[in-house]
Design a protein around this motif. Structure first.
Motif, PDB file in Angstrom:
ATOM      1  N   VAL A 107     -56.499  35.322   0.623  1.00 24.77           N
ATOM      2  CA  VAL A 107     -55.342  35.674   1.428  1.00 24.77           C
ATOM      3  C   VAL A 107     -55.824  35.745   2.869  1.00 24.77           C
ATOM      4  N   ASN A 108     -55.169  35.045   3.782  1.00 27.71           N
ATOM      5  CA  ASN A 108     -55.557  35.140   5.188  1.00 27.71           C
ATOM      6  C   ASN A 108     -54.408  35.676   6.019  1.00 27.71           C
ATOM      7  N   THR A 109     -54.759  36.215   7.180  1.00 24.44           N
ATOM      8  CA  THR A 109     -53.765  36.919   7.973  1.00 24.44           C
ATOM      9  C   THR A 109     -53.653  36.331   9.379  1.00 24.44           C
ATOM     10  N   PHE A 111     -52.689  37.860  12.755  1.00 18.70           N
ATOM     11  CA  PHE A 111     -52.489  39.206  13.265  1.00 18.70           C
ATOM     12  C   PHE A 111     -51.462  39.211  14.387  1.00 18.70           C
ATOM     13  N   ALA A 115     -55.856  38.316  17.453  1.00 14.64           N
ATOM     14  CA  ALA A 115     -57.251  38.651  17.134  1.00 14.64           C
ATOM     15  C   ALA A 115     -58.140  37.411  17.096  1.00 14.64           C
ATOM     16  N   LEU A 116     -57.985  36.523  18.079  1.00 14.38           N
ATOM     17  CA  LEU A 116     -58.903  35.385  18.186  1.00 14.38           C
ATOM     18  C   LEU A 116     -60.237  35.907  18.695  1.00 14.38           C
ATOM     19  N   PHE A 117     -61.319  35.178  18.378  1.00 11.79           N
ATOM     20  CA  PHE A 117     -62.637  35.627  18.817  1.00 11.79           C
ATOM     21  C   PHE A 117     -62.887  35.160  20.250  1.00 11.79           C
ATOM     22  N   PHE A 128     -64.530  28.803  12.346  1.00  7.43           N
ATOM     23  CA  PHE A 128     -65.217  30.038  11.929  1.00  7.43           C
ATOM     24  C   PHE A 128     -65.246  30.270  10.413  1.00  7.43           C
ATOM     25  N   PRO A 129     -64.091  30.298   9.749  1.00  5.15           N
ATOM     26  CA  PRO A 129     -64.143  30.578   8.301  1.00  5.15           C
ATOM     27  C   PRO A 129     -64.920  29.520   7.526  1.00  5.15           C
ATOM     28  N   ILE A 132     -68.606  30.205   7.872  1.00  8.89           N
ATOM     29  CA  ILE A 132     -68.998  31.320   7.009  1.00  8.89           C
ATOM     30  C   ILE A 132     -69.202  30.808   5.581  1.00  8.89           C
ATOM     31  N   ARG A 176     -56.540  28.805  12.360  1.00  6.47           N
ATOM     32  CA  ARG A 176     -57.745  29.476  11.874  1.00  6.47           C
ATOM     33  C   ARG A 176     -57.504  30.105  10.500  1.00  6.47           C
ATOM     34  N   ALA A 177     -56.285  30.635  10.325  1.00  5.71           N
ATOM     35  CA  ALA A 177     -55.979  31.292   9.054  1.00  5.71           C
ATOM     36  C   ALA A 177     -55.748  30.280   7.932  1.00  5.71           C
TER      37      ALA A 177
END
Lengths: 401, 270
Positions: A107-109, A111, A115-117, A128-129, A132, A176-177
């Motif tokens: 589940v991704n959110t 925000f 909330a970007l980096f 990013f994900p 990871i 991103r999500a």
């Protein structure tokens, strides 16, 4: 497994929802992807979610709608794994995930404030994900490029996220999500910070993205119009409880109680008494209506939408009253009429003058009957009507969380 | 109108400019003057060229201050992180505890450490041992860490507490384990605080003289001691030359470090 949901008992609409799905016979559509059972959550002794049952089907666009403090954001955060419920269980695809941490959930959110980096550029934020997950470099490039194309940000790869506009940041957050192919996307008032025009565009865009990639979207908003225009299913919440679940049309045309009727669009809510099936008395007049199944003489709430009331000359009106205020709204006039001391709102394309005596005419199918609830008498009277107050309370709602 | 405004600004800035010239620019010019003249006041490179004799002392200073800075970072970062992530009331308490020793004069604190660590000091009495601590490199590094730790913790704490709390959630949402949330997102975002902290510990560490004098037990001479000795013995020109070169070296290293920090805030110097 015997399991009776809150809305099974409280809202007949949830049965409608199930039946509809049965009729469609589409088992894939029907599959429950997420299920909340008896979820409760308190902060500092105050219950924000009270014994909530809810299921969310695979691939649907579901909206949690309600005013500030109704528990919708908390519900979303529990599904996302950022909060844990005090009581109850959360199921994902049949398995309990109540204690599974956020980083292990599919589940991704998106925000509220994106909330970007800030230390990464647009490309790296979206990558990013995948980094990871240790995805291979060329696959990362492929998927990020594809995402950028989907959110119409091709060519923005090397920009710093702080130089982007609100709408562009929003798109990066969505990309991103979605890049790691989650099963569910959670969106927490994602359009709250955008201006009206951009908001409308993004609504359409979000809906088409959801349909294109075919995953579940759980969307939180206090904006009823947003909810009506985007959702497959709307969950109306108030005081930590689900008030009604249904399709946008169900919710609008057949609100379950005074709260829902008032929160979704404008409504006149009048005390009435059922005389018989399809016969209701209110405002000292007996009306034909289309609802039945109530006890004879049962007190009910009667909802009439402002656009369903016809303005007619005084002599031909079923009810008569005096116009107290008229506001031009572009598409129509918003007319406040005093009928026996109760202020009605009527929307009409015809102009009437303030202080004029008019008659109103109401078709049987414009009258919707609701059972009395704890919200009866609190909503649906326009005696303290003011545009400004309305806007102020909207701004408050936007402050939630 | 803009003219009037700029005049107002000049007036408002005047005391600061005056202060800066009198106590920063002027002393620097005096240092530079002495560094490039001989005892008679004639221009000379002699002082600068003679500095090669002090290379060993300089390297020792560098070694001890780098170790002290690293130790400060290793202790300070987790401490700052924990403080920044705790409840507001706990944060205040921690910060106060951290600041408390700074209300005592640095010299007094250093003397106290001496009293504790000395050969016949508290620690040895307490443990009934004969540990020889004062006079070792360890004692000097301990003194540096003890005295300068708050300067590492405070900028990092400030930096972490300013990070949007949604960063933790976003990182975790996108698949980061709790450890990776820190290594991939929070640490990079707090880098400017780390740079400030390193600067604020490294600079006083490399130029300290009383810590090495007291805790080094006279067995060490660091660059700060050398400078002090030059001035005490009246060798103003050599003292000025060492100070001048030190300053240049520190400025160069800070500029290099700030490149890493590459941020619009937090970089204290340069």
């Amino acid at each position: 497994m015997t399991y009776v949901t809150y809305h099974d008992i409280f809202c007949t609409c949830s049965c409608v929802r199930k039946n509809k799905a049965d009729e469609e016979g589409n088992s894939k559509e029907m599959a429950k992807l997420i299920e909340l059972r008896g979820i409760s959550k308190s902060y500092d002794g105050e219950k924000v979610i009270d014994n909530m049952d809810l299921y969310i089907r695979d691939k649907e666009f579901i909206t949690l709608l309600g005013p500030s403090g109704c528990g919708k954001t908390t519900t979303l955060r529990i599904i996302g794994g950022f909060e844990s419920a005090d009581e109850g269980e959360l199921y994902f695809d049949g398995a309990e995930i109540s204690n599974v941490p956020a980083y292990k959930r599919q589940v991704n959110t998106v925000f509220q404030k994106y909330a970007l980096f800030p230390h990464l550029n647009v490309y790296e934020n979206i990558a990013f994900p995948l980094r990871i997950q240790k995805v291979k470099e060329n696959e990362i490039r492929e998927r990020v490029t594809e995402m950028l194309k989907m959110v119409a940000l091709s060519g923005f790869e090397n920009k710093s996220v702080s130089t982007l506009s609100g709408g562009q940041q929003q798109r990066v957050a969505i990309a991103r999500a979605l890049v790691s192919h989650p099963r569910v996307l959670l969106l927490d008032e994602p359009l709250g910070a955008l201006d009206l025009k951009l908001r409308k565009d993004m609504q359409n865009e979000l809906k088409s993205i959801q349909q294109a990639i075919g995953i579940t979207f759980i969307y939180v908003t206090h904006d009823q119009e947003e909810a009506l225009s985007m959702s497959d299913t709307i969950v109306v919440m108030a005081d930590g409880e689900i008030q009604q679940i249904g399709t946008p049309t169900d919710i609008y045309n057949e609100p379950k109680n005074a709260f829902v009727a008032d929160f979704i669009g404008e409504s006149n809510i009048i005390d009435g008494v059922m005389l018989a099936d399809k016969k209701v008395k209110f405002a000292r007049h007996t009306f034909e209506c289309v609802d039945g199944g109530y006890a004879k003489g049962e007190a009910v709430d009667v909802v009439i939408r402002p656009e369903d009331v016809d303005v007619v000359p005084k002599e031909r009106g079923m009810l008569t009253g005096r116009v107290t205020a008229v506001t031009f709204k572009g598409v129509h006039y918003e007319i406040i009429v005093d009928i026996d001391g109760f202020k009605w709102m009527i929307q009409s394309t015809d102009y009437v003058a303030p202080e004029e005596d008019i008659g109103v005419y109401i078709e049987p199918d414009a009258i919707h009957i609701m059972k009395k609830s704890k919200y009866s008498g609190k909503f649906g009277d326009y005696s303290s009507f003011s545009d400004e107050i309305d806007q102020l309370s909207d701004a408050d709602a936007a402050e939630e969380f | 109108m803009t003219k009037k405004r700029s005049l107002m600004r000049s007036i408002a800035a005047a005391p600061h400019v005056f202060w800066a010239v009198l106590f920063i620019v002027l002393p620097l010019l005096i240092v530079a003057y002495y560094a490039f003249t001989d005892a008679d006041g004639a221009f000379s490179f002699e002082n600068i060229l003679s500095l090669a004799d002090y290379a060993d002392i300089f390297l020792l200073s560098l070694e001890l201050s780098v170790i002290a800075t690293l130790v400060c970072f290793v202790i300070g970062y987790p401490l700052a992180y924990i403080i920044a992530r705790s409840k507001p009331r706990t944060q205040k308490l921690f910060i106060m505890l951290l600041m408390l020793p700074m209300w005592t004069n640095l010299l007094i604190r250093t003397y106290s450490i001496m009293a504790i660590l000395d050969d016949g000091g508290f620690l040895n009495q307490l443990l009934n041992t004969e540990l020889h601590i004062i006079g070792t490199k360890g004692a000097v590094i301990f003194g540096m860490v003890y005295d300068f730790l708050p300067y590492m913790v405070l900028p990092i704490y400030t930096c972490i507490s300013k990070i949007d709390k949604h960063m933790w959630e976003a990182a975790s949402d996108l698949g980061c384990t709790p450890v990776r949330v820190i290594t991939k997102v929070i640490f990079p975002l707090s880098l400017s605080g780390v740079i400030s902290g390193i600067t604020m510990v490294f600079v006083p560490s490399i130029s300290t003289f009383y810590i090495s004098q007291k805790l080094g037990g006279g067995t060490f001479e660091l660059i700060g001691d050398t400078i002090e000795r030059q001035f005490v013995t009246g060798a103003l020109n050599t003292g000025a030359a060492i100070s001048f070169v030190m300053m240049i070296l520190i400025m160069i290293s800070l500029t290099v470090m700030n490149r890493f920090g590459d941020s619009d805030e937090g970089g204290i110097i340069v």
